[in-house]
Enzyme design. Structure first.
Site, PDB file in Angstrom:
ATOM      1  N   LYS A  51       0.849  -1.196   0.000  1.00 34.60           N
ATOM      2  CA  LYS A  51       0.000   0.000   0.000  1.00 34.60           C
ATOM      3  C   LYS A  51       0.883   1.242   0.000  1.00 34.60           C
ATOM      4  O   LYS A  51       1.923   1.271   0.678  1.00 34.60           O
ATOM      5  CB  LYS A  51      -0.893  -0.027   1.252  1.00 34.60           C
ATOM      6  CG  LYS A  51      -1.930   1.085   1.311  1.00 34.60           C
ATOM      7  CD  LYS A  51      -2.820   0.905   2.547  1.00 34.60           C
ATOM      8  CE  LYS A  51      -3.923   1.951   2.622  1.00 34.60           C
ATOM      9  NZ  LYS A  51      -4.784   1.778   3.808  1.00 34.60           N
ATOM     10  N   SER A 126      -9.589   1.688   2.669  1.00 37.22           N
ATOM     11  CA  SER A 126      -8.708   2.444   1.802  1.00 37.22           C
ATOM     12  C   SER A 126      -7.644   1.594   1.123  1.00 37.22           C
ATOM     13  O   SER A 126      -7.019   2.052   0.177  1.00 37.22           O
ATOM     14  CB  SER A 126      -8.049   3.557   2.610  1.00 37.22           C
ATOM     15  OG  SER A 126      -7.232   3.002   3.635  1.00 37.22           O
ATOM     16  N   SER A 150      -9.806  -0.699   6.886  1.00 41.82           N
ATOM     17  CA  SER A 150      -9.221  -0.564   5.550  1.00 41.82           C
ATOM     18  C   SER A 150      -8.496  -1.780   4.996  1.00 41.82           C
ATOM     19  O   SER A 150      -8.105  -1.777   3.830  1.00 41.82           O
ATOM     20  CB  SER A 150      -8.280   0.630   5.511  1.00 41.82           C
ATOM     21  OG  SER A 150      -9.036   1.799   5.387  1.00 41.82           O
TER      22      SER A 150
HETATM   23  N1  GLN Z   1     -13.050   3.763   6.009  1.00 37.18           N
HETATM   24  C1  GLN Z   1     -12.508   4.194   7.255  1.00 37.18           C
HETATM   25  C2  GLN Z   1     -12.172   5.664   7.174  1.00 37.18           C
HETATM   26  O1  GLN Z   1     -12.458   6.212   6.176  1.00 37.18           O
HETATM   27  C3  GLN Z   1     -11.322   3.377   7.614  1.00 37.18           C
HETATM   28  C4  GLN Z   1     -10.075   3.838   7.019  1.00 37.18           C
HETATM   29  C5  GLN Z   1      -8.900   3.007   7.392  1.00 37.18           C
HETATM   30  O2  GLN Z   1      -9.035   1.954   8.017  1.00 37.18           O
HETATM   31  N2  GLN Z   1      -7.726   3.512   7.041  1.00 37.18           N
HETATM   32  O3  GLN Z   1     -11.651   6.248   8.068  1.00 37.18           O
END
Ligand code: GLN
Length: 449
Positions: A51, A126, A150
């Site tokens: 990532k 993400s 994410s």
């Molecule tokens: N979707 C969640 C957010 O937008 C989780 C993001 C993540 O785990 N980095 O914060």
């Protein structure tokens, strides 16, 4: 050209339209593959897609942001060092929502990634690029980061396996911080065994990360087939409304399968889970507003060509120019909840809710060896579907954020498809440092599917 490299490049070229990767640098890769070919270890000859918020020396680390598009990492994250020592090959950097804020990979300055299982749908986020890379057969393993889901949510959307380890189980050194008390790095893979293989390499204390745990790691592979989970807790009260019927059907079917296989199904209650989205979006944005202060166009990030007339204008203009709308929304929200006069009403309160959520899980785990939850309330949504509605996007994290709030491990495993062929995932949760148990039950489920 080495065959690992040519295989990867061929697959990468044939999936270009999915926009999975942000950086594939063939000359860096050739050099890297040559050096790695003499390293013998458990990951020898295996590829890992990373990532783009995890630093790899010599490659850009954009975090999906226009702000960092020219930033090249001068060092390796600890997880990267460990993978290299184990013989693994870093294939390239995967797309993500800007600074890991999002649930669809649409908030990337490099454009959205498409779901390999259904290209007009999002891959989740993400870590959508990492999950898609595994699903599209680009790589053996991928690394993601999980602050509120994410890793697990994109794993569910792409039909792969995603593990968020216990907070502190894996070093965060070299991971660009979003919300430091919630962030964890973890594997995205095709199988549960592969998840255990990668965890085995990356887990453990790191002198560079004070929040990494001293707790001994386990042999995650040795016991994988010996499932020690006897009882499985299910919070039936959370599944009565708001769950897509096809997700509910897959979940119920999984419970039935486990019961038939001899697991004792125990009803548990997680009464404070309904406050988890609210608590998460206070805690995570508060921490983000502080962590992202370093992106000012001086220490990090690109400068606005306008360049402001005072120092405050200069920072403000750089940030206005560099950050996308979701990141700005979060910084403003985080600054607000920390501001004097509001701190007690929001941040301090959310900290108390955090404790209550942790206690809910502790109580439930006194009654059952592991907990089963859906990974997401809905199957993958269409590209653009939630883009104008941040609240709808936030609500897709309902089953994942509480796990980060409590710090416990969570594994998302595929649980079949909807009638339209969209992947559905299911989550297995365990107590702190109980990755072995969670992986064992995941392995059982995988073998029963
Ligand atoms: N979707 C969640 C957010 O937008 C989780 C993001 C993540 O785990 N980095 O914060």
């Amino acid at each position: 050209m080495h065959s690992i490299l040519s295989d990867f490049i061929r697959q990468y070229e044939s999936t270009r339209d999915l926009n999975i990767m942000v950086t594939v640098d063939t000359s860096w890769l050739e050099d890297h593959v040559r050096k790695q070919s003499s390293v013998k270890g458990p990951l020898s000859g295996k590829t890992v897609v990373v990532k783009d918020n995890i630093n790899v020396r010599g490659l850009p680390c954009t975090c999906g942001s226009a702000f960092l598009k020219n930033y090249v990492s001068p060092y390796n994250a600890t997880v990267i060092e460990r993978i290299m020592k184990a013989g693994g090959i870093i294939a390239g950097k995967a797309n993500m929502d800007e600074f890991a804020m999002g649930s669809s990979t649409e908030y990337s300055a490099m454009g959205a990634t498409r779901n390999p299982a259904a290209p007009d749908h999002v891959p989740g986020g993400s870590s959508g690029g990492s999950a898609a890379a595994v699903a599209a057969g680009l790589t053996d393993y991928a690394l993601g980061s999980d602050t509120g889901g994410s890793i697990r949510q994109p794993a569910a959307f792409c039909g792969v396996v995603g593990l968020k380890p216990t907070y502190g189980r894996v070093s965060r050194y070299g991971l660009t911080a979003f919300a430091s008390s919630l962030d964890q790095v973890g594997p995205l893979t095709r199988t549960v065994r592969q998840s255990a293989e990668l965890l085995q390499v990356i887990a453990g204390k790191d002198a560079c990360d004070a929040s990494s745990s001293e707790t001994e790691t386990e042999d995650y592979l040795a016991g994988l087939e010996k499932d020690t989970v006897r009882s499985v807790g299910v919070p039936f009260h959370l599944l009565e409304e708001g769950l897509h019927p096809e997700v509910k059907a897959r979940f119920d079917e999984t419970v039935r399968i486990l019961e038939k296989h001899g697991k004792k199904i125990v009803e548990i209650s997680l009464p404070h889970l309904r406050y988890s989205i609210a608590a998460y979006y206070i805690l995570a944005t508060a921490e983000a507003s502080s962590n992202l202060a370093r992106f000012d166009g001086v220490r990090y990030g690109s400068r606005n060509p306008g360049n402001g007339s005072t120092i405050d204008d200069f920072y403000a203009e750089n940030r206005e120019y560099g950050f996308g709308p979701e990141v700005k929304r979060r910084i403003m929200l985080g600054t607000f909840v920390l501001s004097s006069g509001y701190y007690d009403a929001y941040y301090a309160r959310a900290q108390k809710v955090r404790r209550l959520i942790y206690e809910d899980f502790q109580k439930a785990l006194n009654k059952a060896d592991a907990i089963l939850l859906p990974a997401t309330p809905n199957p993958p949504f269409r590209l653009g579907e939630h883009l104008d509605d941040p609240m709808a996007m936030y609500l897709s994290d309902i089953f994942t954020v509480s796990v980060n709030i409590a710090g416990i491990p969570g594994l998302s495993v595929p649980a079949g498809h909807t009638q339209d062929g969209l992947p559905v995932g299911i989550q297995i949760l365990g107590g702190l440092y109980e990755e072995s148990k969670v992986l064992q039950l995941g392995n059982t489920l995988e073998s029963l599917q």
